[in-house]
Design an enzyme around this catalytic site. Structure first.
Site, short mmCIF file in Angstrom:
data_model
loop_
_atom_site.label_atom_id
_atom_site.label_comp_id
_atom_site.label_asym_id
_atom_site.label_seq_id
_atom_site.Cartn_x
_atom_site.Cartn_y
_atom_site.Cartn_z
N ILE A 91 67.38 62.17 34.53
CA ILE A 91 67.40 61.37 35.87
C ILE A 91 68.61 62.14 36.69
CG2 ILE A 91 67.06 59.10 34.94
CD1 ILE A 91 69.74 58.51 34.70
N ASP A 92 68.35 62.17 38.03
CA ASP A 92 69.05 62.83 39.22
C ASP A 92 70.63 62.55 38.89
OD1 ASP A 92 66.76 63.63 40.36
OD2 ASP A 92 66.64 61.91 41.63
N MET A 93 71.46 63.57 39.28
CA MET A 93 72.88 63.53 39.22
C MET A 93 73.28 62.20 39.84
SD MET A 93 75.67 66.06 40.76
CE MET A 93 75.57 65.46 42.70
N ARG B 72 62.51 57.75 44.71
CA ARG B 72 63.03 57.97 46.24
C ARG B 72 61.86 58.48 46.97
NH1 ARG B 72 67.56 62.50 44.40
NH2 ARG B 72 68.25 62.25 46.69
#
Length: 353
Positions: free
Chosen positions: A160-162, A263
């Protein structure tokens, strides 16, 4: 899509969430003599063993002319071989670091970790320490140098994204990694996220379908393409959990796992994630023009200074027992505080005309 004849052709520089797979394509030369597909691939892929190729074939990751191939399939001139590889060695040393981990569950096959927002998942792109992989390396007693025989990208099955918080599954052995990677590949994994998005979504629930690919005008962004031959097929299902007039709390269920999928999809339908700077979520997208409201939004962004997205639920078949396992996590403090602040604000807000 890359088309480089019989050379190793990487279709995407970015790995999707679903299984950390890289996508490749090989076009067989018109003068090629008939040959087993596993032998052909091993001969035409740099730094890739025949065993690795056979493993990809065994798991159904290789297609010849859009048909799943077995190792003994004979390739012929002008055939097209498409395949994915779940492992890629990055060529730098992964050093163990004693970083605290929020481990939700652990057994001999895998562990579930609740990643905080702000933590990078895997070393690279300017982040070579302090990552989740560094922490897992310490926890599991594993280290990896540039010459390591193990070609795995650490032990992660997805990512998953930072600045997204939430649950990740980590395989602890090769058999579990292969099993879990296959579940991600066929999209049988249950993944639910909670997000705060701008605007009052009209429908109580819906589905967003749109190919996602890199934005040619900004290499750090992705976009939805209307053309069928651009980007990768992506499907996001959403359901409204709570409405606050100017923002909405939604649950998003991933059917596919493309980079930045939620997103990008939410931005595409006009409801970017609150606080998502890359996709316009730090701008005031809905509300009043008054200074008091602008200050309220500023305070909200200080409370939750990142995209308001949390990977809340993760479910899959246990790699050893085959039984369905399901894990759930609470929203982190910053998102809870953000939602509560909007809840109180909405109670004193006049209804929209």
């Amino acid at each position: 899509m890359a088309d480089l004849g019989n050379m190793d052709a990487r279709e995407d520089e970015i790995l999707d969430d679903d299984g950390m797979f890289e996508h490749f394509r090989l076009n067989v030369d018109s003068g090629q003599t008939p040959m087993r597909v596993d032998k052909y691939m091993a001969c035409h892929l740099e730094d890739t063993s025949r065993a690795r190729v056979q493993n990809a074939i065994k798991n159904g990751y290789v297609r010849v002319n859009d048909k799943v191939a077995k190792a003994n399939v004979i390739i012929r001139p002008n055939d097209v071989i498409r395949f994915v590889m779940p492992y890629e060695r990055h060529g730098f040393e992964v050093l163990p670091e004693d970083i605290p981990l929020d481990i939700v569950y652990e057994d001999d096959d895998f562990l579930i970790v609740n990643k905080p927002a702000g933590m990078v998942v895997h070393p690279g792109h300017g982040h070579f320490d302090g990552t989740l992989i560094n922490a897992l390396s310490y926890h599991l007693g594993i280290t990896q140098g540039p010459d390591a025989e193990d070609e795995r990208m650490g032990v992660l099955v997805h990512r998953i994204d930072m600045d997204t918080s939430g649950l990740l599954v980590v395989a602890k052995n090769d058999a579990s990694q292969q099993n879990l990677a296959k579940q991600f590949f066929v999209h049988s994994i249950e993944r639910k996220y909670v997000a705060v998005v701008w605007g009052n979504i009209r429908e109580d629930e819906g589905t967003i379908v749109g190919n996602i690919g890199r934005d040619p005008n900004d290499r750090l962004r992705f976009k939805v393409y209307q053309e069928e031959d651009k980007g990768k097929h992506a499907v996001t299902h959403y359901k409204v959990l709570e409405r606050f007039g100017f923002v909405t709390v939604v649950e998003c269920r991933l059917e596919t796992g493309r980079t930045h999928q939620i997103r990008v999809h939410m931005s595409y339908i006009g409801h970017p994630l609150f606080g998502d700077e890359r996709y316009g979520g730090t701008e005031i997208r809905k509300g009043t023009i008054y200074a008091k409201y602008k200050q309220f939004i500023k305070n909200c962004l200080e409370i939750c200074p990142r995209q308001a997205l949390h990977a809340k639920t993760l479910g899959f078949d246990h790699p050893s027992t085959g039984k369905i396992v399901r894990f759930d996590s609470e929203l982190p403090a910053d998102m809870q505080a953000l939602i509560e602040k909007w809840r109180k604000y909405s109670q004193n807000m006049p209804e929209e005309s």
